[in-house]
Each structure stands twice: as C-alpha cells, then as structure tokens.
Design an enzyme around this catalytic site. Structure first.
Site, mmCIF file in Angstrom:
data_model
loop_
_atom_site.group_PDB
_atom_site.id
_atom_site.type_symbol
_atom_site.label_atom_id
_atom_site.label_comp_id
_atom_site.label_asym_id
_atom_site.label_seq_id
_atom_site.Cartn_x
_atom_site.Cartn_y
_atom_site.Cartn_z
ATOM 1 C CG ASP A 1 -2.387 0.899 1.347
ATOM 2 O OD1 ASP A 1 -2.170 1.427 0.205
ATOM 3 O OD2 ASP A 1 -2.969 0.914 2.497
ATOM 4 C CG ASP B 1 -7.804 4.975 -0.049
ATOM 5 O OD1 ASP B 1 -7.433 3.723 0.308
ATOM 6 O OD2 ASP B 1 -6.559 5.499 0.220
ATOM 7 C CD GLU C 1 0.183 5.207 -4.040
ATOM 8 O OE1 GLU C 1 -1.075 4.571 -3.916
ATOM 9 O OE2 GLU C 1 0.602 5.824 -2.980
#
Length: 919
Positions: free
Chosen positions: A516, A592, A519
């Site tokens: 997670d 999300d 990015e």
C-alpha cells in the site's frame, strides 16, 4: 489506506499530519494548467510541422529503419528508429541524436527485447520512403517535409503520426550560468506567473504551493500526436473515474497519468490516481488497434474526435463522413517510445500488448476466493472471532488481512507484542482451517536506529536520495520515514530477503503481502508524493520514473515470496500503485473508494479499463473503504464483487464493523448465497485466469470485446462479460425493481443463470430484480465448469466433484473448457503438472477430450452432474461411453418448462476421454 484516514492519530505524536475530509482536497493536487511542461507544449498549436526528415540519412539494417529529422528553426537533429516486431507490432523511437547525457529509457517493463520482423523498402524517392511490413498487409509511409509517418493496412490509412505537427522535443541543456552573488534559489530566467498563481521560475525550477522543484537537466519534455483514421471509440488509460469510453478533452483537462494517493477520489475526473498504464485502444467493427506509450514520467493525454469528409466517387460529387480521433501524448521527460499494436481483432491487441509486457500471472487458487479485510483487526482474539464468525454463519472465505496496526509502531516485518504476541499460533489456527493471512508492507521505513530494517537500509545506502544526495526524509504512517529505492536491483534483492522466515520472525508459509501507499505516498510532499528532484539508483531523477515506483515494490515482494518457498510456490501480492507490466506480479485494486452508490457504479468501468490494459486480477473494495454503507448498498456491492476478479471486503478504522453477518438475518442470507455462488464458480474463474495467463484474454471485459461488430455494445459500461460465457449486470442504484440488459446479437441464445429461462439476443430486456438477485446470463454455445458443493475455503473443496453446465446455442451445440492443477505451485510450468480439458456438445453427444497433451495432473475428482440447457424435447435415454468400459445408461430428469436436462450421480473421470449420448 491513505493520507487522510482517520487513524492518523496513531502516527508518532511528534509529527503534525493533517486529516482530510472524506472528499478529496483538490487544492493539494495540480491541474493540467499548473504543469509547466504541459503549458509549454500547449503553445505549439496544430499546423505544419517544423520538423523535416533527412532522407539521405535513411538506413535499414537488421529490421530497424533509422533516419534523422531536424527542426527547421533550432537545427537540432533527432534520431528516428522504426522497428517491425513479430506479431503485427510496429515500434517508433525518437531520441536526441547526441544528447548532453543519456535520457531515461524505461527498463524492466518489457519482458524481453522484442523479436524483429523484416522490413523492406518498397519505394524511395526524394520526399518519401515507403516500408513494407507483415507480408504486404501493412505499409509505413515516411514523408520528409513536413515530417509525417502514415501507417496503412491494405492500402487504407490506419493512423498518421505528426500529421498535426505537434512533435515536441526539449533537448537537455547545461545549467544556466550563475554570477557569484546568485544563490541556488535564483535563476537567470525571469519567473513567469500563470493565471492560477503558480510560478514557473524559469525553465530550471517550478513552484507549487511551498514546494520548489529543481530540474537538474532543465526542461526535458516530449510530445507527439497520432491521428486514428476511422475510429471514434477509444478506450484504456487506467486509472481514472470517467466512463469506459474515453471522452474528448478540453483545454487544460487532459487525462493525467501520474500515480497519486487520492483519498476519496472524485468521480468523473481525469486526474491521476494510484496507478497508470499508458495504453490506449481504438476500436471499430473491422479492426482494433492500440498505442502503448512506454514512458514512466508524468504523462498527459489529449484526444478529440472529428468528422472527416472523404470523396467517394471519381467525379468528386459525393462525400462520406469518416470519424477521426486525434491523440496527443505529452510526457515530462524520457524519450518517445511508442508501440503500435495493429490487431486486427481485440484479442490480437491483447496478445500483442502482453507479448511486450507479459501476461497475467497465474494466481494461487485461494486468492480467487473471498478476502476479509479491515483497518484494522484489533488483535489475535479479534482475528479468531472473525474467523470463527464465518464458520458460525456458514460463509466461505479464504483470507483475513491485517493492516498497519498489527506492527510494532508501524515498523513493517514486525508484530505488536501486546496485540499479536503469538503470530505463529494465530497463523497455525488459520492454517488448520485451510485459510491464509495477508499483511501490509509499505515502502516507507520508520527512522529508528534500533529498527533493524532501517539500520540495514541506512548502512547499505538503500534509500531514495534528495537532490543534495542525502537520504530523503518524508512523513507517512510511522512519522519521519525514509523510502526504499526499489528501482535498484540491489535494494530489491535485499528487500526480497526480508520475507525469509529467519528475517521475518513470526511469519509462516500461509502469510502473503499487500503493498500500500506505494505511489509513493508522502504526507507532506508535493501532491502528497515524492519530490520530482529526488534521485534514484543510477542518478535518475524521480520525475523520470515516478510511475514505476510501485511496480518495482510489487516485483520485489513477489520475488521475496517465491524465494521464501525455494522457488516452488506462487506468490500473492496486492498493490495499490501499478504500471504497465504489473500483471506479472499479482493483483491491484482501485484504492480508497467511498461507501456511496456512485462509487459502486464507477467501479465497473474502472475495472474494465484496468482489465483491457493487461491487468486481469483487479477489484474494488466491497462496501466502499470510507464510510458506512447501508444494508442495500452493501448487498449490491457483494453481488457485484462476487462477479469481479479480486473479491475483498474492506473498511477504514472509523467505519462501523461490517462483517457479512452484522446486517440482519435476511441480508446475511443474501450475502452468504452470493459468496457461495462465487465459490461454486471457482473452476470457471480458475480457467479464465489460465486463459489470461497463456492467451492474454481479459477475465472481465467489455461487451465489445466479444461482440466487436455490434455497435450497440461499444458504449456499454454497466454490464460486462466474465470470460466468453457469462454476462453480468450488477445493480448500482438504490431501490431498483428492474434493469435494462442488452443481450447481444440476434443469432445468440442466452439463459438466465439461475432460472434457466431462455432468451434470444439483440434485444434489451427489462429484467425484474429483487434484493437477492442481479441479472447473470449464460451465453448459448458455452460450457461452464462448477463445483457441486461449496466448502469453508478453496482448499476444503479440492476433492469435491464437478458439474458441467451446458448451454446450447441456436445450432444445438456448445463448447467449453476446464483447467486444473495443484492450485499453488509452479509445477504446471516445469513439469506440465496440469489438466486442460475440452468439452463439446454436438449432434446430441457431449464429449470430453484433451485440450493439451502435455497435461498429466493426476486427480481423483470426477464429473458428477451435467445440466444441459435448451434441450427442446425429452430424450428417450442418456448413455455414457468410456474407454475400456461398457456403455452405461444413466438416470436423468427433464424439465419441460425450462427445457433443462439434469444428469446426476455420474462418475466421469476428470482426466479421461468420455462421451455422453443423449438419444
């Protein structure tokens, strides 16, 4: 999870990390007009190109055509390379002829250097060179002045390159000279203020809010236009929250490919999200083509569709209107490296793309079951209670997940000693029920000299550096953190070794991984990510490779799990950030999302877009990550999720608990049946993933892929195909009593998957729905394998017998397949340890034959039940014929109302050749 999750209070108290609302704060992210490289390129308007080809520099050697082009004003040359690649692919590369230093060329995404196909010179004149490719079907016309490339298929123009004159190339420059009294904060070039207040501090710095981006190589953007002749239906460019079909862009509203942590992302937006794949597909009834733009820097894509009038008679009196779609690619740095995937069918394009970037990895079977996740299950007792709850309510599931709170102070590869004092025992308990555990591992590492992972990485120089060559320090969940440089092979090798049992204490072989925040997410960074002037392995700036960062972490995680098993077991790794090629390493999800109907609705085109970009293993958080779904929304989301590739329920820590049995007995029953239906269909899902693995067929796909000539399907995004046999239409609005379902093609027969009611295609049905159902149809002419009984998890079902559901088409025929192996190892690759069977119903005979002679997997499973849908009259007898055995008449039941023949209590060998005759 994201920067705005309300669990932010758990971050180190010394850090001031703000909490966002549930809606995305757009002020933290740039608009297109705030990107200086985009503004500069937009000053170049469509028109005659300023580039001219120097045809006297043209060479053709070993399948690669090369020539130089030169800008009429700057007189700086570029080198053009055109490759013919086996499989109907053309490659176009444009780079500086003599760059000041090397420009970034994306590594590791292509699985191998593509095999070249012979190009030939068909025509060479003063102003044009014509190349032949692929046995004369394709030709490449190179026009010298103005420079333009046309690609023709059977003498018809398919696409034009630089026909709008938008080829743009910023050459690397030495830094501007500074006088003694100039500090680094000053520039020789005056600042330019944009309308929105962002400052472009010359060409060597750029300001956004309080952040200044220092550009060591100055401006370095590239751009090129492609005109797709005859195409108006264009798809691709994940990840985005717009319709399945790409929309024409307006000024300063391009599709943005820049991986960002966008909590509670906005619907109907072109802004960058967690992942990006620079692949665009254009489709018309006669042909599908693709453009793969291999560039990992921030990329903007503009497109517009316009009518073009074509003369149709020799006397020039009649015209016909042909659509044309113009595509403009703009990247901040790197080179131009475009692959033209020439189809001609959708499945040809999928194969061509995965020929370059690799196919979807074959996942372990357990990962196709249901996953239960929450930020966070509190402790070992909580995990046990949830696990027991599934058994108590007779709901199958395979995996329970642990978020960051299971660690010791957000230190990855550790366990909270109070909440999870006996992680091995917890996993042994799960293993006794044949279930798995997934834990989170993010790319940021807490700064703590007593933390072995940090101290080892610090000593090894494994962190991303800032522009002053110091370890970059950002803020994420642990507080002040450093970020591993996964672009380095040495760092990836070290990180992979952290998954060994000796390094990762308390882990077992049922533990798998979730990447997670990769990015990468940086709470106090520009756009909540890493500064572009950070420096990676090899001296490359972060701007050059930003979109690759998460790709590399997933690569390292998958390799770590494989190494942990001694190279025997298939890994499972979920990643939030992805790029082209991520399909080789596991699964992705849409990030999300919110517990709102609009997010359920948009999840379908989002997943379809990701799927046709090569990543079949994708899903959206069931129920929505943020907020509290009402029971109806939750039920509808489970129904959709059960028919999507990755099936996980997930929620943030401040949401109410939402295990499937917490919404009343009636809703529990519906959710139970939905999940059980998923498990019954696991043989079909596994077959589809095998097809994705070996043949690049998307598991979940838009209708136009299977019905490429039917115009009615081109814009549909609320229903989709699961493989070639199932059509699914989730219910995505509240209080719905019916939905309109398009059943394609007039020569197709369709069957309601539950009631077996028969319908003829090329009609839009108004299908009544109740809360306990969504429309699912089986396509006539297909055979679907199922399990006859559902167990507690996939491993419980290993020895359970099979059912074949045979749906007859208008010719009373059907075909289908079944694939099986051990479900977890790589033996299917190295020892041909699999079974691949083909089933055919023709002239009242259902036969089983081998689809791949190399398959030698031994199994005692049998086919116990066969349903034949659409049999218009009751048979007199049903007889099974097996080699070495007598013909055996079997009992059967026929329902004249539904025209369904049911044959049960069979014992047909899964790996045997046999026939069943219906007389």
């Amino acid at each position: 999870m994201s920067t705005s999750d309300t669990g932010v209070q758990a971050v180190s108290a010394c850090e001031d990390v703000s909490v966002l609302d549930e809606a995305v704060d757009k002020s933290k992210f740039k608009s297109c007009s705030q990107l200086s490289f985009y503004r500069r390129q937009k000053r170049l308007l469509p028109g005659k190109s300023l580039y001219r080809a120097l045809l006297d520099s043209f060479t053709l050697h070993n399948g690669i055509a090369k020539l130089q082009i030169i800008h009429e004003e700057t007189k700086v040359p570029l080198l053009i390379e055109i490759y013919g690649i086996e499989g109907n692919i053309l490659r176009l590369r444009i780079n500086e002829l003599s760059p000041l230093k090397p420009r970034y060329e994306v590594p590791d995404v292509l699985v191998t250097e593509p095999a070249l196909h012979r190009l030939t010179v068909i025509q060479e004149e003063a102003d044009v060179v014509v190349l032949g490719y692929d046995e004369g079907d394709h030709k490449v016309h190179i026009t010298a002045s103005p420079f333009q490339i046309d690609v023709l298929f059977k003498e018809d123009v398919v696409l034009r390159i630089n026909s709008l004159g938008l080829l743009y190339f910023e050459h690397l420059q030495p830094p501007p000279k500074k006088s003694r009294d100039q500090s680094e904060e000053k520039s020789d070039v005056p600042a330019i203020s944009s309308e929105d207040g962002e400052e472009d501090l010359g060409l060597w710095k750029e300001k956004f809010g309080s952040f200044v981006d220092y550009k060591a190589s100055g401006p370095s953007s590239v751009g090129l236009d492609f005109s797709l002749h005859g195409y108006e239906h264009v798809y691709g460019l994940p990840e985005r929250t717009e319709p399945l079909q790409l929309q024409s862009t307006s000024d300063s509203n391009a599709y943005r490919l820049y991986n960002l942590d966008v909590f509670g992302y906005e619907l109907q937006s072109k802004m960058g999200l967690y992942g990006s794949v620079p692949l665009l597909l254009a489709h018309k009834p006669e042909q599908t083509i693709g453009i793969f733009w291999l560039n990992a820097s921030e990329t903007l894509v503009e497109l517009s569709t316009k009518p073009v009038f074509i003369e149709t008679t020799t006397d020039m009196t009649k015209k016909r209107v042909v659509p044309e779609t113009d595509i403009r690619w703009i990247s901040e740095s790197g080179i131009m490296d475009a692959f033209l995937l020439m189809g001609p069918s959708p499945f040809d394009v999928f194969r061509q793309y995965t020929q370059l970037t690799g196919s979807q990895s074959l996942p372990p079977l357990f990962s196709l079951g249901y996953h239960q996740c929450r930020w966070n299950y509190e402790d070992e007792e909580d995990v046990k209670a949830v696990d027991d709850g599934f058994d108590e309510h007779d709901i199958p599931y395979d995996v329970i997940w642990l978020d960051i709170e299971h660690t010791e102070g957000k230190r990855y590869f550790t366990w909270d000693k109070e909440k999870f004092p006996s992680p091995k025992k917890m996993q042994e308990s799960l293993q006794s029920k044949k279930r798995k555990l997934v834990i989170i591992s993010d790319p940021h590492i807490k700064i703590d000299p007593e933390y072995p992972l940090y101290s080892q990485a610090k000593e090894g120089g494994y962190f991303v550096k800032d522009r002053q060559s110091k370890d970059f320090v950002g803020v994420c969940w642990p507080g002040s953190s450093c970020y591993l440089d996964f672009t380095s092979p040495e760092v990836r090798k070290w990180y992979s070794a952290q998954f060994t049992f000796s390094s990762y204490r308390g882990s077992t072989d049922i533990l798998f991984v979730w990447n997670d925040m990769n990015e990468p997410s940086v709470f106090k960074g520009p756009e909540l990510t890493m500064p572009k002037d950070n420096v990676h392995c090899g001296g490359w700036e972060h701007r050059d490779l930003h979109n690759l960062y998460g790709f590399y972490q997933q690569m390292a995680s998958a390799e770590g799990l494989i190494q942990r098993s001694g190279g025997i077991e298939r890994p499972f790794v979920l990643t939030r950030s992805f790029f082209a090629g991520s399909q080789r390493y596991g699964a992705v999800w849409t990030g999300d999302n919110n517990s709102e109907w609009g997010y359920l609705k948009i999840s379908i085109p989002m997943l379809l877009t990701i799927s046709i970009a090569g990543i079949s293993f994708c899903g959206a958080d069931v129920g929505g990550f943020i907020g509290n779904p009402d029971p109806e929304l939750l039920v509808r989301w489970y129904q959709a999720g059960a028919y999507q590739p990755f099936f996980r329920g997930h929620a943030t820590m401040d949401s109410k608990r939402r295990e499937p049995w917490l919404f009343g007995a009636d809703n529990t029953q519906i959710i139970r049946e939905v999940i059980r239906e998923r498990y019954a269909l696991l043989p079909y899902w596994y077959l589809l993933f095998y097809r994705a693995h070996v043949s690049a067929e998307p598991v979940m796909r838009p209708l136009w892929v299977d019905f490429p000539q039917q115009l009615e399907t081109f814009g549909i995004e609320d229903q989709y195909m699961v493989g070639n046999a199932l059509l699914v239409h989730p219910v995505t609005d509240p209080e719905v009593i019916s939905v309109d379902v398009l059943l394609p093609r007039s020569d197709e027969i369709w069957y309601n998957f539950r009631t077996f009611e028969r319908f003829v295609g090329l009609s839009t049905l108004k299908v009544p729905v109740t809360l306990d159902s969504i429309p699912v149809f089986q396509r006539g002419g297909t055979v679907i394998p199922l399990k006859t009984i559902v167990g507690k998890s996939t491993e419980w079902m290993k020895g359970i017998s099979y059912e074949l559901r045979v749906a007859l088409d208008s010719k009373r025929s059907a075909t289908g397949e079944l694939y099986t192996d051990d479900g977890h190892s790589f033996q299917y690759l190295h020892e041909d340890h699999f079974l691949y069977r083909r089933f055919t119903f023709h002239k009242n005979i259902l036969s089983s034959s081998c689809a791949d002679e190399k398959g030698r997997y031994s199994t005692e499973c049998v086919i116990e039940r066969i349903l034949i849908l659409g049999l218009r009259k009751q048979p007199a007898s049903v007889t099974t014929i097996e080699p070495g055995r007598r013909h055996q008449k079997v009992t059967f039941a026929y329902n004249p109302r539904t025209s369904v023949l049911t044959v049960e209590k069979l014992s047909l060998g899964l790996g045997a050749d046999w026939k069943m005759h219906v007389a």
